[in-house]
Design a protein around this motif. Sequence first.
Motif, PDB file in Angstrom:
ATOM      1  N   ARG A 115       0.609  -1.021   0.211  1.00 43.41           N
ATOM      2  CA  ARG A 115      -0.098  -0.128   0.005  1.00 43.41           C
ATOM      3  C   ARG A 115       1.129   1.372   0.012  1.00 43.41           C
ATOM      4  NH1 ARG A 115       0.830   1.834   4.645  1.00 43.41           N
ATOM      5  NH2 ARG A 115       0.630   1.033   6.770  1.00 43.41           N
ATOM      6  N   LEU A 116      -0.058   2.413  -0.177  1.00 37.15           N
ATOM      7  CA  LEU A 116       0.581   4.119   0.294  1.00 37.15           C
ATOM      8  C   LEU A 116       1.516   3.853   1.164  1.00 37.15           C
ATOM      9  CD1 LEU A 116       1.474   6.148  -1.735  1.00 37.15           C
ATOM     10  CD2 LEU A 116       0.128   7.310  -0.448  1.00 37.15           C
ATOM     11  N   PRO A 117       3.306   3.940   1.690  1.00 41.88           N
ATOM     12  CA  PRO A 117       3.005   3.936   2.953  1.00 41.88           C
ATOM     13  C   PRO A 117       3.146   5.019   3.595  1.00 41.88           C
ATOM     14  CG  PRO A 117       4.751   4.932   1.809  1.00 41.88           C
ATOM     15  CD  PRO A 117       4.213   4.559   1.173  1.00 41.88           C
ATOM     16  N   ASP A 118       2.361   4.747   4.818  1.00 40.22           N
ATOM     17  CA  ASP A 118       2.368   6.181   6.440  1.00 40.22           C
ATOM     18  C   ASP A 118       3.662   6.363   6.646  1.00 40.22           C
ATOM     19  OD1 ASP A 118       2.967   4.786   7.814  1.00 40.22           O
ATOM     20  OD2 ASP A 118       0.887   3.971   8.626  1.00 40.22           O
ATOM     21  N   LEU A 119       3.476   8.064   7.449  1.00 44.37           N
ATOM     22  CA  LEU A 119       4.496   8.345   7.912  1.00 44.37           C
ATOM     23  C   LEU A 119       5.064   7.246   9.402  1.00 44.37           C
ATOM     24  CD1 LEU A 119       2.639  11.669   9.332  1.00 44.37           C
ATOM     25  CD2 LEU A 119       4.368  11.169   8.318  1.00 44.37           C
ATOM     26  N   SER A 120       4.670   6.458   9.867  1.00 44.29           N
ATOM     27  CA  SER A 120       5.625   5.599   9.819  1.00 44.29           C
ATOM     28  C   SER A 120       6.445   4.727   9.602  1.00 44.29           C
ATOM     29  CB  SER A 120       5.021   4.066  10.891  1.00 44.29           C
ATOM     30  OG  SER A 120       5.234   3.097  11.771  1.00 44.29           O
ATOM     31  N   ASP A 121       6.048   3.993   7.923  1.00 39.36           N
ATOM     32  CA  ASP A 121       6.638   3.309   7.452  1.00 39.36           C
ATOM     33  C   ASP A 121       7.477   4.518   7.210  1.00 39.36           C
ATOM     34  OD1 ASP A 121       5.033   1.356   7.343  1.00 39.36           O
ATOM     35  OD2 ASP A 121       3.162   2.240   6.260  1.00 39.36           O
ATOM     36  N   VAL A 122       7.793   5.638   6.388  1.00 37.99           N
ATOM     37  CA  VAL A 122       8.587   6.822   5.845  1.00 37.99           C
ATOM     38  C   VAL A 122       9.279   6.902   6.240  1.00 37.99           C
ATOM     39  CG1 VAL A 122       9.211   9.106   4.877  1.00 37.99           C
ATOM     40  CG2 VAL A 122       7.055   8.157   4.617  1.00 37.99           C
ATOM     41  N   LYS A 123       9.774   6.321   7.693  1.00 37.78           N
ATOM     42  CA  LYS A 123      10.184   6.685   8.920  1.00 37.78           C
ATOM     43  C   LYS A 123      11.209   4.886   8.799  1.00 37.78           C
ATOM     44  CE  LYS A 123      11.290   7.420  14.266  1.00 37.78           C
ATOM     45  NZ  LYS A 123      11.015   7.193  15.438  1.00 37.78           N
ATOM     46  N   GLU A 124      10.451   4.392   9.178  1.00 42.31           N
ATOM     47  CA  GLU A 124      11.478   3.433   9.267  1.00 42.31           C
ATOM     48  C   GLU A 124      12.663   3.256   7.857  1.00 42.31           C
ATOM     49  OE1 GLU A 124      11.585   0.141  11.777  1.00 42.31           O
ATOM     50  OE2 GLU A 124      10.590   2.155  12.442  1.00 42.31           O
ATOM     51  N   GLY A 125      12.006   3.631   6.419  1.00 46.48           N
ATOM     52  CA  GLY A 125      12.277   3.013   4.854  1.00 46.48           C
ATOM     53  C   GLY A 125      13.200   4.539   5.273  1.00 46.48           C
ATOM     54  N   ILE A 126      13.487   5.159   5.909  1.00 51.73           N
ATOM     55  CA  ILE A 126      14.654   6.564   5.417  1.00 51.73           C
ATOM     56  C   ILE A 126      15.723   5.604   6.610  1.00 51.73           C
ATOM     57  CG2 ILE A 126      15.097   8.854   6.556  1.00 51.73           C
ATOM     58  CD1 ILE A 126      12.550   9.754   5.644  1.00 51.73           C
ATOM     59  N   ILE A 127      14.883   5.079   7.797  1.00 47.47           N
ATOM     60  CA  ILE A 127      15.935   4.882   8.534  1.00 47.47           C
ATOM     61  C   ILE A 127      17.558   3.804   8.125  1.00 47.47           C
ATOM     62  CG2 ILE A 127      16.917   3.910  11.039  1.00 47.47           C
ATOM     63  CD1 ILE A 127      15.806   6.856  10.461  1.00 47.47           C
ATOM     64  N   ALA A 128      16.244   2.759   7.664  1.00 43.22           N
ATOM     65  CA  ALA A 128      16.713   2.009   7.327  1.00 43.22           C
ATOM     66  C   ALA A 128      17.911   1.965   5.785  1.00 43.22           C
ATOM     67  CB  ALA A 128      16.002   1.416   6.483  1.00 43.22           C
ATOM     68  N   SER A 129      17.469   2.480   4.919  1.00 47.84           N
ATOM     69  CA  SER A 129      18.120   3.086   3.884  1.00 47.84           C
ATOM     70  C   SER A 129      19.667   4.481   4.098  1.00 47.84           C
ATOM     71  CB  SER A 129      17.466   3.840   2.563  1.00 47.84           C
ATOM     72  OG  SER A 129      16.719   3.270   1.877  1.00 47.84           O
ATOM     73  N   LYS A 130      19.072   5.074   5.193  1.00 51.00           N
ATOM     74  CA  LYS A 130      20.876   5.566   5.978  1.00 51.00           C
ATOM     75  C   LYS A 130      21.317   5.089   6.937  1.00 51.00           C
ATOM     76  CE  LYS A 130      20.650   9.626   6.296  1.00 51.00           C
ATOM     77  NZ  LYS A 130      21.007  11.086   5.275  1.00 51.00           N
ATOM     78  N   ILE A 131      21.004   4.023   7.296  1.00 46.65           N
ATOM     79  CA  ILE A 131      22.028   3.008   8.219  1.00 46.65           C
ATOM     80  C   ILE A 131      22.908   2.181   6.968  1.00 46.65           C
ATOM     81  CG2 ILE A 131      22.068   0.688   8.790  1.00 46.65           C
ATOM     82  CD1 ILE A 131      20.072   1.562  10.292  1.00 46.65           C
ATOM     83  N   ALA A 132      22.098   1.265   5.750  1.00 45.80           N
ATOM     84  CA  ALA A 132      22.560   1.303   4.591  1.00 45.80           C
ATOM     85  C   ALA A 132      24.357   2.284   3.848  1.00 45.80           C
ATOM     86  CB  ALA A 132      21.410   0.400   3.716  1.00 45.80           C
ATOM     87  N   ALA A 133      23.818   3.554   3.235  1.00 47.66           N
ATOM     88  CA  ALA A 133      24.170   4.263   3.046  1.00 47.66           C
ATOM     89  C   ALA A 133      25.838   4.424   3.620  1.00 47.66           C
ATOM     90  CB  ALA A 133      23.501   6.179   2.956  1.00 47.66           C
ATOM     91  N   HIS A 134      25.202   4.823   5.539  1.00 48.73           N
ATOM     92  CA  HIS A 134      26.476   4.763   5.964  1.00 48.73           C
ATOM     93  C   HIS A 134      27.909   3.329   5.931  1.00 48.73           C
ATOM     94  CE1 HIS A 134      28.370   7.259   8.784  1.00 48.73           C
ATOM     95  NE2 HIS A 134      28.618   5.489   9.765  1.00 48.73           N
ATOM     96  N   ALA A 135      26.865   2.988   5.956  1.00 45.45           N
ATOM     97  CA  ALA A 135      27.497   1.502   6.544  1.00 45.45           C
ATOM     98  C   ALA A 135      29.031   1.275   4.836  1.00 45.45           C
ATOM     99  CB  ALA A 135      26.729  -0.353   6.193  1.00 45.45           C
ATOM    100  N   ALA A 136      27.593   1.356   4.324  1.00 45.89           N
ATOM    101  CA  ALA A 136      28.370   1.335   1.998  1.00 45.89           C
ATOM    102  C   ALA A 136      29.838   2.615   2.501  1.00 45.89           C
ATOM    103  CB  ALA A 136      27.834   2.056   1.322  1.00 45.89           C
ATOM    104  N   ASP A 137      29.332   3.770   2.833  1.00 41.99           N
ATOM    105  CA  ASP A 137      30.526   4.012   2.886  1.00 41.99           C
ATOM    106  C   ASP A 137      31.519   4.681   3.877  1.00 41.99           C
ATOM    107  OD1 ASP A 137      29.342   6.801   0.947  1.00 41.99           O
ATOM    108  OD2 ASP A 137      28.322   7.656   2.606  1.00 41.99           O
ATOM    109  N   ILE A 138      31.394   3.282   4.768  1.00 39.67           N
ATOM    110  CA  ILE A 138      32.764   3.084   5.540  1.00 39.67           C
ATOM    111  C   ILE A 138      33.393   2.428   4.589  1.00 39.67           C
ATOM    112  CG2 ILE A 138      32.814   1.923   7.804  1.00 39.67           C
ATOM    113  CD1 ILE A 138      30.567   2.993   9.137  1.00 39.67           C
ATOM    114  N   ALA A 139      32.832   1.389   3.961  1.00 40.55           N
ATOM    115  CA  ALA A 139      33.533   0.313   3.332  1.00 40.55           C
ATOM    116  C   ALA A 139      34.096   0.982   2.649  1.00 40.55           C
ATOM    117  CB  ALA A 139      32.623  -0.703   2.898  1.00 40.55           C
ATOM    118  N   LYS A 140      33.506   1.761   2.211  1.00 36.77           N
ATOM    119  CA  LYS A 140      34.044   3.229   1.112  1.00 36.77           C
ATOM    120  C   LYS A 140      35.411   3.421   1.372  1.00 36.77           C
ATOM    121  CE  LYS A 140      30.493   4.042  -1.612  1.00 36.77           C
ATOM    122  NZ  LYS A 140      29.857   4.504  -1.974  1.00 36.77           N
ATOM    123  N   GLY A 141      35.277   3.899   2.587  1.00 33.21           N
ATOM    124  CA  GLY A 141      36.643   4.961   2.851  1.00 33.21           C
ATOM    125  C   GLY A 141      35.925   6.290   2.282  1.00 33.21           C
ATOM    126  N   VAL A 142      34.608   6.798   2.491  1.00 29.12           N
ATOM    127  CA  VAL A 142      34.385   8.087   1.796  1.00 29.12           C
ATOM    128  C   VAL A 142      34.745   8.670   2.971  1.00 29.12           C
ATOM    129  CG1 VAL A 142      33.049   9.487   1.963  1.00 29.12           C
ATOM    130  CG2 VAL A 142      32.775   7.272   0.997  1.00 29.12           C
TER     131      VAL A 142
END
Length: 437
Positions: free
Chosen positions: A336-363
């Motif tokens: 379904r279309l995400p509600d506010l809680s869904d949006v927050k969970e999605g953002i946090i999950a993606s921020k974690i993924a991006a940050h973990a990758a930046d550590i691995a890439k040596g940014v």
Amino acid sequence: MRKYKTQMEAAKKGIITPEMKTVAEKEHIDAETLREKVAEGCVCIPANVNHTALSAEGIGAGLRTKINVNLGISGDAKDYELEMQKVDMSIKFGAEAIMDLSNYGKTNTFRRELIARSPAMIGTVPMYDAIGYLEKDLLEISAEDFLKVVRAHAEEGVDFMTIHAGINRRAVEAFRRDPRKMNIVSRGGSLLFAWMMMTGNENPFYEHYDEVLDILREYDVTISLGDALRPGCIDDSTDAGQIAELIELGALTERAWAKDVQVMVEGPGHMAMNEIEANMKLQKRICHNAPFYVLGPLVTDIAPGYDHITTAIGGAIAAASGADFLCYVTPAEHLRLPDLSDVKEGIIASKIAAHAADIAKGVPHARDRDNAMAAARHEVDWDKMFDIAIDPEKARDYFESTPPADRHTCSMCGKMCAVRTTNMILEGKEVKFCTEK
């Protein structure tokens, strides 16, 4: 009046733009180095001349991995105020981009307000908006009509647009030759495929690609070359259709750069973990190291309600392997279309993924917050830990929900906290558990 139309044109002329200075400061890199990357095309800075609220961000090689949040109005969910609350939440948690995927009614009122208030980059998919904007059914829309929508979005201040120009007749032939379990799952791609099949015409965005580029160049809109034939289940990944379209996208990338239009290339949606790294390297090679924007990848198909997790796993692997930009996915994906809680969970999950990758890439400086967190945990300083956390409110709420008797510990280990024990011994203190000091 500035002496260049686009960031890429400026970069090729040796000009360091205000947007380049902003990005260089954010990324802790030399502005001249950034200019060279923009000129080469391995970095883009989506920055429409009419988006005055923008705080510029760079996407590409050597920079932090950015994330995008999708939102917008649909026929079954028309609450404009709720979508604006999602915008505010996206900005609060540090999303660098927001895509307005509205596909119902006259969407420009919402989009104009979004552009006026958002410091984040704004993206759209003009194909989604064509039917509502033009008030015509699909078969009645002409190639010229599609270009009108592109121009309207560019004039309003959109920073990047997903244009599905790669699904031309050659790519469609490859797709139809190699049957899939899920066929086409891209909304824009499916609409274009249907239009092509019903009219017998070539993809209008491919046939009139130079005209599209002229519009984008006029407003310095970055083209995000959409992957209409992306896999919609792990069994369809890396098949003939996906690769055939990718080859077309590589050629379209060079044509855009020749007109000084900045480019991102969009990538696969569903893909087993063991295929992700190879796909990232293949895309970078075929598309000449253009910034890569991945829609996932979701690493399994059996987790509806938890697809923010399947996406975070795939996104972390993809970004560590070379992807530059992650599209978030919420727990509501496929449901379904995400509600506010869904949006927050999605953002946090993606921020974690991006940050973990930046550590691995040596940014540069990617580890700084992690090191600060380690220091705060060593000191058992809860307030510092909460301040550093990606989601301070949730961290504090969890801690306070079962408060420890001694605030120098938490309710899991109590006085047997390993950090407390070790700190006391190293400070020359005696550790006791059965008697109070």
